[in-house]
Design an enzyme around this catalytic site. Structure first.
Site, mmCIF file in Angstrom:
data_model
loop_
_atom_site.group_PDB
_atom_site.id
_atom_site.type_symbol
_atom_site.label_atom_id
_atom_site.label_comp_id
_atom_site.label_asym_id
_atom_site.label_seq_id
_atom_site.Cartn_x
_atom_site.Cartn_y
_atom_site.Cartn_z
ATOM 1 N N ASN A 174 3.498 5.915 -11.720
ATOM 2 C CA ASN A 174 5.172 5.678 -11.195
ATOM 3 C C ASN A 174 5.385 4.224 -10.951
ATOM 4 O O ASN A 174 5.791 3.944 -10.041
ATOM 5 C CB ASN A 174 5.418 6.493 -10.267
ATOM 6 C CG ASN A 174 4.786 6.414 -9.117
ATOM 7 O OD1 ASN A 174 3.380 5.833 -8.941
ATOM 8 N ND2 ASN A 174 5.043 6.798 -7.836
ATOM 9 N N ASP A 195 -3.527 9.076 -1.916
ATOM 10 C CA ASP A 195 -2.346 8.990 -2.164
ATOM 11 C C ASP A 195 -1.561 7.800 -1.558
ATOM 12 O O ASP A 195 -0.411 7.642 -1.162
ATOM 13 C CB ASP A 195 -1.399 10.267 -1.784
ATOM 14 C CG ASP A 195 0.087 10.257 -2.263
ATOM 15 O OD1 ASP A 195 0.624 9.407 -3.144
ATOM 16 O OD2 ASP A 195 0.899 10.885 -1.604
HETATM 17 O O1 DOR Z 1 5.209 10.143 -0.571
HETATM 18 C C1 DOR Z 1 4.951 10.025 -1.805
HETATM 19 N N1 DOR Z 1 4.958 8.606 -2.244
HETATM 20 N N2 DOR Z 1 4.601 10.802 -2.569
HETATM 21 C C2 DOR Z 1 4.378 10.572 -3.793
HETATM 22 O O2 DOR Z 1 4.109 11.728 -4.678
HETATM 23 C C3 DOR Z 1 4.739 9.270 -4.436
HETATM 24 C C4 DOR Z 1 4.546 8.247 -3.480
HETATM 25 C C5 DOR Z 1 4.885 7.023 -3.882
HETATM 26 O O3 DOR Z 1 4.603 6.459 -5.084
HETATM 27 O O4 DOR Z 1 5.529 6.083 -3.023
#
Ligand code: DOR
Length: 440
Positions: free
Chosen positions: A95, A305
């Site tokens: 992402n 994460d």
């Molecule tokens: O809290 C989150 N932040 N959950 C995710 O799945 C993506 C992540 C992010 O990319 O900041």
């Protein structure tokens, strides 16, 4: 050519036993494991006394933000933070901006990864631009060595498209990983839905939003027969669904993030956006269920994460702030705490932080393609690629956000006493962390 080094005086965590042994590393390989091992005279000696020595950790879930979000993190800073956390390999989430959804962006991140001290693998997007409308060119990314595909940050909402993604994945022999949140149910919620969210006046994000998508993905994976990995599970019910599906023969693995093992929704009462994350922090009952599941093998891995954000994304009202928190540099100590602290089983710690994640990401064997990486999650035996970490069980460092290697500062653990620390990290035969200091 990598250096020679010897780790002296530690307890080696093998797959099935602990042993007081030294470990000798020459030219990137483990060349000796034994008591008072003889080392070449020019070998660097690293003290491992009062430490566990095991395979370097492998993070299935790191947000590196490059390309596009370099203000929060780069491949280099994220890899350095990872090495300080004991990681010899990480999987970068797609992402970014642009998303990692084609061979060109995969190649860009892999190339940057090769300049770091550790192995940086990449997860490719399942859909173009992670927009959830059409499949990304998975085959061209798989040809570069990508073994895991996900739209993480968001789940694939269209069930028909997810089925097709799984069919392609099965054909390519790769893993589909999903961020399980049904957006129609999650809405614009910013914390766990329940009486606390109602009292705080914050819109809720229900447990059901996750569980519905976990159930759907398990059903689809069962139908298609593909390998499924479920990202950052946060509720006890999600784990029950996984356990049931496994009994039916579904090929599923599941990870949990350190914050879901350690923190609860109660922290949102401060309205401090450091505690905003997707999926959200849940209840103590969920934390207890996740800890049990991690200990008994129902959950496979701890994955950070690690989600760096710049101050302007976090210094906002709770509802508008970006979700996510840092995790790489504290994951070992928090995992140990979740598994029982001083009574945590060292073998299980290395299973959930190294051996299982390495197997899930297919990093257990050397791969010579562009994503070329060494082998991780091994048994610490002669002949293994030298990816190791040495953790000090007695250290009790206090988290200081200003001292993090990550470019971002959004840790929810400031001031918290950690139950252990990483002393040394060896990646591809090089000491990339010595006595808690990054060497590159
Ligand atoms: O809290 C989150 N932040 N959950 C995710 O799945 C993506 C992540 C992010 O990319 O900041």
């Amino acid at each position: 050519m990598a250096e020679s080094l010897v780790l002296r005086g530690g307890t080696v965590v093998h797959t099935d036993r602990l042993a007081r042994e030294d470990v000798l590393v020459v030219d990137g390989k483990i060349t000796g494991v034994g008591i008072d091992i003889e080392a070449p005279s020019d070998a660097r000696v690293l003290d491992a006394s009062d430490c566990l020595v095991g395979p370097g950790f492998v993070d299935l879930h790191t947000h590196l933000r490059e390309p596009g979000g370099e203000e929060a993190e780069t491949v280099a800073t994220g890899a350095r933070a990872a090495s300080l956390g004991g990681y010899s390999a990480i999987v970068a989430m797609p992402n970014t901006t642009p998303a990692i959804d084609c061979a060109a962006v995969v190649a860009q991140v892999l190339t940057l990864g090769r300049l770091t001290g550790i192995d940086v693998q990449v997860a490719g997007a399942l859909t173009r631009g992670r927009e959830g409308h059409s499949l990304a060119p998975m085959a061209e990314m798989a040809a570069l060595g990508v073994t895991m595909f996900t739209d993480d940050g968001m789940g694939v909402q269209d069930s028909g498209l997810m089925r097709r993604a799984m069919e392609y994945a099965r054909g390519l022999g790769v893993v589909v990983a999903d961020h399980c949140e049904d957006e129609a149910l999650a809405g614009t919620g910013s914390m766990n839905e329940g009486s606390l969210s109602a009292r705080l006046g914050l819109e809720g994000r229900s447990a059901l939003a996750e569980e519905v998508m976990v159930a759907r993905d398990l059903a689809l994976a069962e139908l298609v027969g593909c390998q499924l990995h479920l990202l950052h599970l946060s509720t006890g019910r999600s784990v029950e669904l996984v356990v049931d599906a496994r009994k039916r023969g579904v090929d599923v693995s599941a990870e949990v993030a350190p914050h879901h093992l350690i923190l609860t929704q109660d922290l949102c009462s401060t309205y401090d956006t450091l505690f905003k994350v997707h999926p959200p922090l849940r209840t103590q009952r969920d934390v207890d269920a996740l800890r049990l599941a991690l200990a008994d093998g129902s959950l496979d891995a701890v994955a950070t994460d690690h989600a760096p954000h710049p101050p302007q994304s976090k210094d906002r009202p709770f509802a508008d702030a970006a979700p996510g928190m840092l995790g790489l540099e504290q994951a070992f100590a928090l995992t140990r705490e979740a598994l029982g602290g001083a009574s945590a089983d060292p073998i299980r710690i290395f299973e959930v932080l190294s051996r299982r994640p390495a197997a899930i990401a297919r990093l257990r064997t050397h791969d010579a393609r562009l994503g070329g990486h060494s082998a991780h999650g091994g048994d610490v035996e002669v002949g293994d690629d030298a990816n190791l970490c040495v953790v000090d069980l007695d250290a009790r460092p206090i988290v200081d956000p200003e001292r993090l290697a990550s470019r971002a500062r959004n840790t929810p653990y400031a001031g918290r006493v950690m139950q252990g620390a990483v002393r040394h990290t060896i990646a591809r035969g090089d000491a990339v962390v010595i006595d808690g200091e990054a060497q590159r």
